[in-house]
Scaffold this motif. Structure first.
Motif, PDB file in Angstrom:
ATOM      1  N   VAL A  89       0.806  -1.218   0.000  1.00 62.33           N
ATOM      2  CA  VAL A  89       0.000   0.000   0.000  1.00 62.33           C
ATOM      3  C   VAL A  89       0.846   1.278   0.000  1.00 62.33           C
ATOM      4  O   VAL A  89       0.306   2.385   0.077  1.00 62.33           O
ATOM      5  N   GLY A  90       2.176   1.135  -0.088  1.00 62.61           N
ATOM      6  CA  GLY A  90       2.989   2.341  -0.119  1.00 62.61           C
ATOM      7  C   GLY A  90       4.469   2.069   0.068  1.00 62.61           C
ATOM      8  O   GLY A  90       4.924   0.924   0.013  1.00 62.61           O
ATOM      9  N   LEU A  91       5.203   3.155   0.293  1.00 56.74           N
ATOM     10  CA  LEU A  91       6.651   3.099   0.478  1.00 56.74           C
ATOM     11  C   LEU A  91       7.024   3.742   1.812  1.00 56.74           C
ATOM     12  O   LEU A  91       6.317   4.614   2.318  1.00 56.74           O
ATOM     13  N   MET A  92       8.154   3.306   2.359  1.00 55.79           N
ATOM     14  CA  MET A  92       8.683   3.883   3.591  1.00 55.79           C
ATOM     15  C   MET A  92      10.168   4.166   3.401  1.00 55.79           C
ATOM     16  O   MET A  92      10.850   3.439   2.670  1.00 55.79           O
ATOM     17  N   GLY A  93      10.649   5.220   4.042  1.00 59.85           N
ATOM     18  CA  GLY A  93      12.078   5.509   4.001  1.00 59.85           C
ATOM     19  C   GLY A  93      12.529   6.219   5.261  1.00 59.85           C
ATOM     20  O   GLY A  93      11.746   6.924   5.904  1.00 59.85           O
ATOM     21  N   MET A  94      13.798   5.997   5.610  1.00 58.14           N
ATOM     22  CA  MET A  94      14.397   6.673   6.761  1.00 58.14           C
ATOM     23  C   MET A  94      15.576   7.493   6.281  1.00 58.14           C
ATOM     24  O   MET A  94      16.504   6.964   5.670  1.00 58.14           O
ATOM     25  N   ALA A  95      15.521   8.784   6.569  1.00 54.90           N
ATOM     26  CA  ALA A  95      16.581   9.681   6.117  1.00 54.90           C
ATOM     27  C   ALA A  95      17.852   9.483   6.945  1.00 54.90           C
ATOM     28  O   ALA A  95      17.829   8.911   8.035  1.00 54.90           O
ATOM     29  N   THR A  96      18.949   9.975   6.419  1.00 56.59           N
ATOM     30  CA  THR A  96      20.223   9.944   7.133  1.00 56.59           C
ATOM     31  C   THR A  96      20.095  10.719   8.450  1.00 56.59           C
ATOM     32  O   THR A  96      19.431  11.760   8.510  1.00 56.59           O
ATOM     33  N   PHE A  97      20.719  10.193   9.508  1.00 54.33           N
ATOM     34  CA  PHE A  97      20.718  10.869  10.805  1.00 54.33           C
ATOM     35  C   PHE A  97      21.774  11.966  10.767  1.00 54.33           C
ATOM     36  O   PHE A  97      22.957  11.733  11.003  1.00 54.33           O
ATOM     37  N   THR A  98      21.345  13.166  10.427  1.00 58.02           N
ATOM     38  CA  THR A  98      22.283  14.266  10.243  1.00 58.02           C
ATOM     39  C   THR A  98      21.588  15.590  10.515  1.00 58.02           C
ATOM     40  O   THR A  98      20.349  15.681  10.459  1.00 58.02           O
ATOM     41  N   ASP A  99      22.401  16.614  10.829  1.00 59.97           N
ATOM     42  CA  ASP A  99      21.841  17.964  10.990  1.00 59.97           C
ATOM     43  C   ASP A  99      21.735  18.690   9.659  1.00 59.97           C
ATOM     44  O   ASP A  99      21.224  19.814   9.600  1.00 59.97           O
ATOM     45  N   ASP A 100      22.233  18.076   8.603  1.00 55.97           N
ATOM     46  CA  ASP A 100      22.206  18.687   7.272  1.00 55.97           C
ATOM     47  C   ASP A 100      20.821  18.494   6.657  1.00 55.97           C
ATOM     48  O   ASP A 100      20.542  17.499   6.000  1.00 55.97           O
ATOM     49  N   MET A 101      19.953  19.467   6.883  1.00 63.12           N
ATOM     50  CA  MET A 101      18.567  19.342   6.425  1.00 63.12           C
ATOM     51  C   MET A 101      18.452  19.361   4.906  1.00 63.12           C
ATOM     52  O   MET A 101      17.485  18.840   4.347  1.00 63.12           O
ATOM     53  N   ALA A 102      19.448  19.935   4.235  1.00 59.87           N
ATOM     54  CA  ALA A 102      19.420  19.909   2.756  1.00 59.87           C
ATOM     55  C   ALA A 102      19.563  18.475   2.262  1.00 59.87           C
ATOM     56  O   ALA A 102      18.884  18.058   1.312  1.00 59.87           O
ATOM     57  N   GLN A 103      20.420  17.714   2.927  1.00 66.82           N
ATOM     58  CA  GLN A 103      20.590  16.305   2.558  1.00 66.82           C
ATOM     59  C   GLN A 103      19.312  15.515   2.836  1.00 66.82           C
ATOM     60  O   GLN A 103      18.851  14.722   2.014  1.00 66.82           O
ATOM     61  N   VAL A 104      18.743  15.743   4.031  1.00 63.81           N
ATOM     62  CA  VAL A 104      17.504  15.053   4.407  1.00 63.81           C
ATOM     63  C   VAL A 104      16.404  15.378   3.393  1.00 63.81           C
ATOM     64  O   VAL A 104      15.666  14.493   2.939  1.00 63.81           O
ATOM     65  N   LYS A 105      16.326  16.652   3.020  1.00 59.74           N
ATOM     66  CA  LYS A 105      15.308  17.075   2.049  1.00 59.74           C
ATOM     67  C   LYS A 105      15.486  16.350   0.715  1.00 59.74           C
ATOM     68  O   LYS A 105      14.514  15.887   0.108  1.00 59.74           O
ATOM     69  N   ASN A 106      16.723  16.232   0.273  1.00 62.50           N
ATOM     70  CA  ASN A 106      16.991  15.514  -0.982  1.00 62.50           C
ATOM     71  C   ASN A 106      16.568  14.052  -0.890  1.00 62.50           C
ATOM     72  O   ASN A 106      16.026  13.479  -1.848  1.00 62.50           O
ATOM     73  N   GLU A 107      16.813  13.435   0.255  1.00 61.58           N
ATOM     74  CA  GLU A 107      16.438  12.019   0.440  1.00 61.58           C
ATOM     75  C   GLU A 107      14.917  11.851   0.451  1.00 61.58           C
ATOM     76  O   GLU A 107      14.384  10.933  -0.169  1.00 61.58           O
ATOM     77  N   PHE A 108      14.239  12.764   1.125  1.00 61.27           N
ATOM     78  CA  PHE A 108      12.770  12.719   1.136  1.00 61.27           C
ATOM     79  C   PHE A 108      12.215  12.930  -0.283  1.00 61.27           C
ATOM     80  O   PHE A 108      11.286  12.244  -0.705  1.00 61.27           O
ATOM     81  N   LYS A 109      12.790  13.891  -0.989  1.00 61.90           N
ATOM     82  CA  LYS A 109      12.296  14.178  -2.349  1.00 61.90           C
ATOM     83  C   LYS A 109      12.536  12.994  -3.280  1.00 61.90           C
ATOM     84  O   LYS A 109      11.726  12.710  -4.173  1.00 61.90           O
ATOM     85  N   PHE A 110      13.644  12.299  -3.048  1.00 57.18           N
ATOM     86  CA  PHE A 110      13.934  11.110  -3.855  1.00 57.18           C
ATOM     87  C   PHE A 110      12.858  10.046  -3.622  1.00 57.18           C
ATOM     88  O   PHE A 110      12.335   9.453  -4.574  1.00 57.18           O
ATOM     89  N   LEU A 111      12.516   9.813  -2.346  1.00 60.55           N
ATOM     90  CA  LEU A 111      11.491   8.809  -2.050  1.00 60.55           C
ATOM     91  C   LEU A 111      10.153   9.209  -2.667  1.00 60.55           C
ATOM     92  O   LEU A 111       9.444   8.376  -3.245  1.00 60.55           O
ATOM     93  N   LYS A 112       9.802  10.494  -2.576  1.00 60.04           N
ATOM     94  CA  LYS A 112       8.546  10.959  -3.162  1.00 60.04           C
ATOM     95  C   LYS A 112       8.556  10.753  -4.681  1.00 60.04           C
ATOM     96  O   LYS A 112       7.534  10.363  -5.277  1.00 60.04           O
ATOM     97  N   SER A 113       9.693  10.982  -5.320  1.00 61.39           N
ATOM     98  CA  SER A 113       9.761  10.799  -6.781  1.00 61.39           C
ATOM     99  C   SER A 113       9.549   9.335  -7.152  1.00 61.39           C
ATOM    100  O   SER A 113       8.900   9.021  -8.159  1.00 61.39           O
ATOM    101  N   LYS A 114      10.087   8.426  -6.338  1.00 62.13           N
ATOM    102  CA  LYS A 114       9.901   6.997  -6.600  1.00 62.13           C
ATOM    103  C   LYS A 114       8.444   6.586  -6.341  1.00 62.13           C
ATOM    104  O   LYS A 114       7.882   5.781  -7.069  1.00 62.13           O
ATOM    105  N   PHE A 115       7.849   7.170  -5.301  1.00 54.79           N
ATOM    106  CA  PHE A 115       6.435   6.914  -5.011  1.00 54.79           C
ATOM    107  C   PHE A 115       5.572   7.327  -6.214  1.00 54.79           C
ATOM    108  O   PHE A 115       4.699   6.573  -6.664  1.00 54.79           O
ATOM    109  N   ASP A 116       5.843   8.508  -6.731  1.00 52.25           N
ATOM    110  CA  ASP A 116       5.079   8.997  -7.886  1.00 52.25           C
ATOM    111  C   ASP A 116       5.285   8.105  -9.109  1.00 52.25           C
ATOM    112  O   ASP A 116       4.357   7.864  -9.885  1.00 52.25           O
ATOM    113  N   GLU A 117       6.502   7.610  -9.265  1.00 52.04           N
ATOM    114  CA  GLU A 117       6.819   6.734 -10.403  1.00 52.04           C
ATOM    115  C   GLU A 117       6.124   5.378 -10.266  1.00 52.04           C
ATOM    116  O   GLU A 117       5.578   4.842 -11.230  1.00 52.04           O
ATOM    117  N   PHE A 118       6.129   4.838  -9.042  1.00 57.16           N
ATOM    118  CA  PHE A 118       5.621   3.473  -8.836  1.00 57.16           C
ATOM    119  C   PHE A 118       4.100   3.403  -8.687  1.00 57.16           C
ATOM    120  O   PHE A 118       3.511   2.350  -8.868  1.00 57.16           O
TER     121      PHE A 118
END
Length: 222
Positions: A148-177
């Protein structure tokens, strides 16, 4: 720590389409019941035995989500009641969930866990392996599970730009799948975001957030 106040405060900030999973691992039933009495009905645990113990003792209108890594030999202990398994990361695990669900004459909802973090210790499928599973004949033969969906865990970091990129990547795969649909595959949930980053996760498209310490306080690891 006022669990009810914390819970209602978080709920007031969440858009209507976002499901709040109260991550109650290591917490005593008294704490969970405070959240329950404040209206919470979806709880997340990361240890199957602990979740099963709580399920036995708590009201039966609760949805139990297994959010931790799942060992195949433990699936049988939650197959009777679990509502959603977040961390599905192999065909072998899907087959075991299907087998145990069949014994209880029910279908168990699952999320495929995609590895979006750079850390080695995070579990998950590559996006190519996940897509292969979704279009496979093997999946179509598993009648007692539903992806029924996808799950992901972002890198444990204070770099929110990196976390944002990881979240956006998962959303792009969700949209694709999500165009891949079958009797046991219909992607609607995207589970990403925890206490420290759930606002960002929602901005990136999450509709299911896993929040523990902001509701219940720090975890108990005595």
């Amino acid at each position: 720590m006022d669990i009810k106040e914390n819970l209602l405060n978080i709920k007031s900030q969440l858009p209507e389409h976002v499901t709040l999973i109260a991550v109650s691992k290591t917490k005593p039933i008294n704490d969970l019941m405070e959240a329950y009495n404040a209206g919470q009905r979806v709880f997340g645990e990361n240890k199957i035995q602990e979740m099963a113990d709580k399920w036995e003792k708590m009201p039966k209108d609760i949805q139990w989500h297994m959010i931790g890594h799942v060992q195949r030999n433990k699936v049988k202990y939650m197959a009777e009641f679990v509502d959603l398994i977040h961390g599905v990361d192999s065909v072998k695990l899907l087959k075991e969930i299907n087998k145990q669900a069949r014994k209880h004459n029910r279908a168990i909802n699952c999320l495929l866990q995609i590895k979006i973090a750079e850390e080695d210790n995070k579990f998950g499928l590559t996006h190519t392996d996940a897509k292969s599973i979704l279009v496979s004949k093997e999946l179509s033969e598993l009648e007692n599970i539903k992806i029924v969906g996808l799950m992901g865990m972002a890198t444990f970091t204070d770099d929110m730009a990196q976390v944002k990129n990881e979240f956006k990547f998962l959303k792009s795969k969700f949209d694709e799948f999500k165009i891949i649909k079958s009797d046991n595959c219909d992607l609607k949930a995207i589970s990403m975001g925890m206490s420290g980053d759930y606002h960002l996760a929602i901005d990136c498209g999450s509709n299911m957030v896993r929040i523990g310490s902001s509701i219940f306080g720090a975890r108990n690891y005595d």
